[in-house]
Motif scaffolding. Structure first.
Motif, PDB file in Angstrom:
ATOM      1  N   PHE A 167       0.815  -1.216   0.000  1.00 27.19           N
ATOM      2  CA  PHE A 167       0.000   0.000   0.000  1.00 27.19           C
ATOM      3  C   PHE A 167       0.851   1.268   0.000  1.00 27.19           C
ATOM      4  CE2 PHE A 167      -4.224  -1.692   1.970  1.00 27.19           C
ATOM      5  CZ  PHE A 167      -4.394  -2.515   0.872  1.00 27.19           C
ATOM      6  N   ARG A 168       2.163   1.095   0.087  1.00 25.54           N
ATOM      7  CA  ARG A 168       3.113   2.211   0.044  1.00 25.54           C
ATOM      8  C   ARG A 168       2.830   3.265   1.118  1.00 25.54           C
ATOM      9  NH1 ARG A 168       2.395   1.130  -5.698  1.00 25.54           N
ATOM     10  NH2 ARG A 168       4.253   0.048  -6.395  1.00 25.54           N
ATOM     11  N   ILE A 169       2.470   2.776   2.308  1.00 23.86           N
ATOM     12  CA  ILE A 169       2.307   3.705   3.428  1.00 23.86           C
ATOM     13  C   ILE A 169       3.690   4.041   3.983  1.00 23.86           C
ATOM     14  CG2 ILE A 169      -0.005   2.840   4.002  1.00 23.86           C
ATOM     15  CD1 ILE A 169       1.309   1.371   6.416  1.00 23.86           C
ATOM     16  N   PRO A 170       3.824   5.161   4.659  1.00 24.95           N
ATOM     17  CA  PRO A 170       5.127   5.482   5.262  1.00 24.95           C
ATOM     18  C   PRO A 170       5.494   4.448   6.327  1.00 24.95           C
ATOM     19  CG  PRO A 170       3.673   7.409   5.255  1.00 24.95           C
ATOM     20  CD  PRO A 170       2.834   6.230   4.856  1.00 24.95           C
ATOM     21  N   PRO A 171       6.755   4.063   6.412  1.00 22.91           N
ATOM     22  CA  PRO A 171       7.176   3.058   7.395  1.00 22.91           C
ATOM     23  C   PRO A 171       6.826   3.418   8.840  1.00 22.91           C
ATOM     24  CG  PRO A 171       8.926   3.447   5.815  1.00 22.91           C
ATOM     25  CD  PRO A 171       7.853   4.470   5.538  1.00 22.91           C
ATOM     26  N   GLU A 172       6.779   4.709   9.149  1.00 21.60           N
ATOM     27  CA  GLU A 172       6.459   5.117  10.519  1.00 21.60           C
ATOM     28  C   GLU A 172       4.959   5.080  10.815  1.00 21.60           C
ATOM     29  OE1 GLU A 172       6.645   8.763   7.923  1.00 21.60           O
ATOM     30  OE2 GLU A 172       7.924   7.024   8.192  1.00 21.60           O
ATOM     31  N   ASP A 173       4.139   4.851   9.789  1.00 21.24           N
ATOM     32  CA  ASP A 173       2.688   4.768   9.962  1.00 21.24           C
ATOM     33  C   ASP A 173       2.359   3.357  10.445  1.00 21.24           C
ATOM     34  OD1 ASP A 173      -0.025   4.859   9.862  1.00 21.24           O
ATOM     35  OD2 ASP A 173      -0.173   5.416   7.758  1.00 21.24           O
ATOM     36  N   ARG A 174       2.235   3.208  11.738  1.00 27.69           N
ATOM     37  CA  ARG A 174       2.148   1.873  12.332  1.00 27.69           C
ATOM     38  C   ARG A 174       1.019   1.834  13.348  1.00 27.69           C
ATOM     39  NH1 ARG A 174       6.361  -1.918  12.489  1.00 27.69           N
ATOM     40  NH2 ARG A 174       6.253  -3.261  14.277  1.00 27.69           N
ATOM     41  N   ASN A 175       0.033   0.983  13.086  1.00 28.72           N
ATOM     42  CA  ASN A 175      -1.107   0.828  13.991  1.00 28.72           C
ATOM     43  C   ASN A 175      -1.584  -0.620  13.890  1.00 28.72           C
ATOM     44  OD1 ASN A 175      -3.287   1.178  15.650  1.00 28.72           O
ATOM     45  ND2 ASN A 175      -4.406   2.508  14.259  1.00 28.72           N
ATOM     46  N   ILE A 176      -0.905  -1.513  14.608  1.00 29.15           N
ATOM     47  CA  ILE A 176      -1.167  -2.949  14.483  1.00 29.15           C
ATOM     48  C   ILE A 176      -1.246  -3.573  15.867  1.00 29.15           C
ATOM     49  CG2 ILE A 176      -0.324  -5.145  13.555  1.00 29.15           C
ATOM     50  CD1 ILE A 176       1.151  -3.576  11.436  1.00 29.15           C
ATOM     51  N   ARG A 177      -2.262  -4.406  16.061  1.00 32.79           N
ATOM     52  CA  ARG A 177      -2.423  -5.129  17.323  1.00 32.79           C
ATOM     53  C   ARG A 177      -2.401  -6.625  17.056  1.00 32.79           C
ATOM     54  NH1 ARG A 177      -8.009  -2.994  18.169  1.00 32.79           N
ATOM     55  NH2 ARG A 177      -7.714  -2.580  15.974  1.00 32.79           N
ATOM     56  N   LEU A 178      -1.887  -7.356  18.017  1.00 31.19           N
ATOM     57  CA  LEU A 178      -1.882  -8.823  17.961  1.00 31.19           C
ATOM     58  C   LEU A 178      -2.708  -9.336  19.135  1.00 31.19           C
ATOM     59  CD1 LEU A 178      -0.711 -11.523  16.801  1.00 31.19           C
ATOM     60  CD2 LEU A 178       1.079 -11.288  18.509  1.00 31.19           C
ATOM     61  N   ILE A 179      -3.689 -10.158  18.817  1.00 36.17           N
ATOM     62  CA  ILE A 179      -4.543 -10.747  19.848  1.00 36.17           C
ATOM     63  C   ILE A 179      -4.347 -12.260  19.834  1.00 36.17           C
ATOM     64  CG2 ILE A 179      -6.898 -11.085  20.666  1.00 36.17           C
ATOM     65  CD1 ILE A 179      -7.603  -8.439  19.222  1.00 36.17           C
ATOM     66  N   VAL A 180      -3.982 -12.813  20.986  1.00 31.53           N
ATOM     67  CA  VAL A 180      -3.794 -14.251  21.118  1.00 31.53           C
ATOM     68  C   VAL A 180      -5.016 -14.817  21.840  1.00 31.53           C
ATOM     69  CG1 VAL A 180      -2.328 -16.079  22.040  1.00 31.53           C
ATOM     70  CG2 VAL A 180      -1.294 -13.928  21.246  1.00 31.53           C
ATOM     71  N   HIS A 181      -5.749 -15.682  21.146  1.00 35.08           N
ATOM     72  CA  HIS A 181      -6.947 -16.302  21.710  1.00 35.08           C
ATOM     73  C   HIS A 181      -6.627 -17.689  22.256  1.00 35.08           C
ATOM     74  CE1 HIS A 181      -9.753 -13.384  19.930  1.00 35.08           C
ATOM     75  NE2 HIS A 181      -8.996 -13.425  18.849  1.00 35.08           N
ATOM     76  N   GLU A 182      -7.299 -18.066  23.304  1.00 38.92           N
ATOM     77  CA  GLU A 182      -7.287 -19.466  23.714  1.00 38.92           C
ATOM     78  C   GLU A 182      -7.975 -20.248  22.589  1.00 38.92           C
ATOM     79  OE1 GLU A 182      -5.929 -20.835  26.407  1.00 38.92           O
ATOM     80  OE2 GLU A 182      -5.212 -18.886  27.100  1.00 38.92           O
ATOM     81  N   PRO A 183      -7.473 -21.422  22.248  1.00 32.03           N
ATOM     82  CA  PRO A 183      -8.055 -22.160  21.115  1.00 32.03           C
ATOM     83  C   PRO A 183      -9.562 -22.378  21.219  1.00 32.03           C
ATOM     84  CG  PRO A 183      -5.987 -23.148  21.775  1.00 32.03           C
ATOM     85  CD  PRO A 183      -6.308 -22.092  22.804  1.00 32.03           C
ATOM     86  N   HIS A 184     -10.081 -22.592  22.425  1.00 30.12           N
ATOM     87  CA  HIS A 184     -11.523 -22.835  22.551  1.00 30.12           C
ATOM     88  C   HIS A 184     -12.340 -21.567  22.318  1.00 30.12           C
ATOM     89  CE1 HIS A 184     -10.536 -21.385  26.605  1.00 30.12           C
ATOM     90  NE2 HIS A 184     -11.809 -21.041  26.707  1.00 30.12           N
ATOM     91  N   ARG A 185     -11.680 -20.403  22.246  1.00 28.05           N
ATOM     92  CA  ARG A 185     -12.373 -19.140  21.992  1.00 28.05           C
ATOM     93  C   ARG A 185     -12.221 -18.673  20.550  1.00 28.05           C
ATOM     94  NH1 ARG A 185     -10.245 -16.120  27.367  1.00 28.05           N
ATOM     95  NH2 ARG A 185     -11.549 -17.233  28.858  1.00 28.05           N
ATOM     96  N   PHE A 186     -11.598 -19.484  19.717  1.00 29.77           N
ATOM     97  CA  PHE A 186     -11.344 -19.123  18.324  1.00 29.77           C
ATOM     98  C   PHE A 186     -11.599 -20.378  17.491  1.00 29.77           C
ATOM     99  CE2 PHE A 186      -7.887 -16.915  15.499  1.00 29.77           C
ATOM    100  CZ  PHE A 186      -8.599 -17.200  14.358  1.00 29.77           C
TER     101      PHE A 186
END
Length: 131
Positions: A32-51
């Motif tokens: 998408f050619r966004i600037p490298p400093e443009d960063r807004n990312i989250r990681l969510i780890v689910h318990e397997p029984h919840r996903f």
């Protein structure tokens, strides 16, 4: 200005979690050619029984969903590059390509508020959305 959420159903080390976030970010920068400093990312780890996932998956513990909110305007070619790049970059962590889904939500700039309470359509972004 994309906002991404990566959802997984297994534990990774802290270093792996950082690297997974970086992998998705690099895919966004490249496709998408966004600037490298443009960063807004989250990681969510689910318990397997919840996903829940398909019992047909060879390695259900590696099921991964990447959801990205972004402005309207990217070409189909840019989206295809993004989808392929995310799968390629996540393969490094043993995540099979057919276990990854990328969901793109395109949002009109009038419907996205930025810092200072302004609509994104009223702000010079510093990059081109139409790629």
């Amino acid at each position: 200005m994309p906002a991404a959420v990566i959802e997984v159903r297994r534990q990774y080390t802290v270093d792996e979690e950082i690297a997974i976030i970086d992998a998705v970010h690099r895919a966004l920068v490249d496709a998408f050619r966004i600037p490298p400093e443009d960063r807004n990312i989250r990681l969510i780890v689910h318990e397997p029984h919840r996903f829940g996932c398909s019992p047909e998956l060879a390695h259900p513990e590696y099921r991964t969903i990447v959801t990205i909110d972004c402005f309207v305007g990217r070409s189909l070619d840019a989206k295809r590059r993004l989808y392929a790049d995310i799968v390629e970059r996540l393969a490094v962590f043993g995540i099979p390509g057919d276990h990854v889904s990328t969901i793109l939500h395109e949002i009109d700039r009038d419907n996205w508020g930025l810092g200072g309470g302004r609509a994104a359509s009223d702000v010079e972004l510093g990059f081109t959305v139409e790629v």
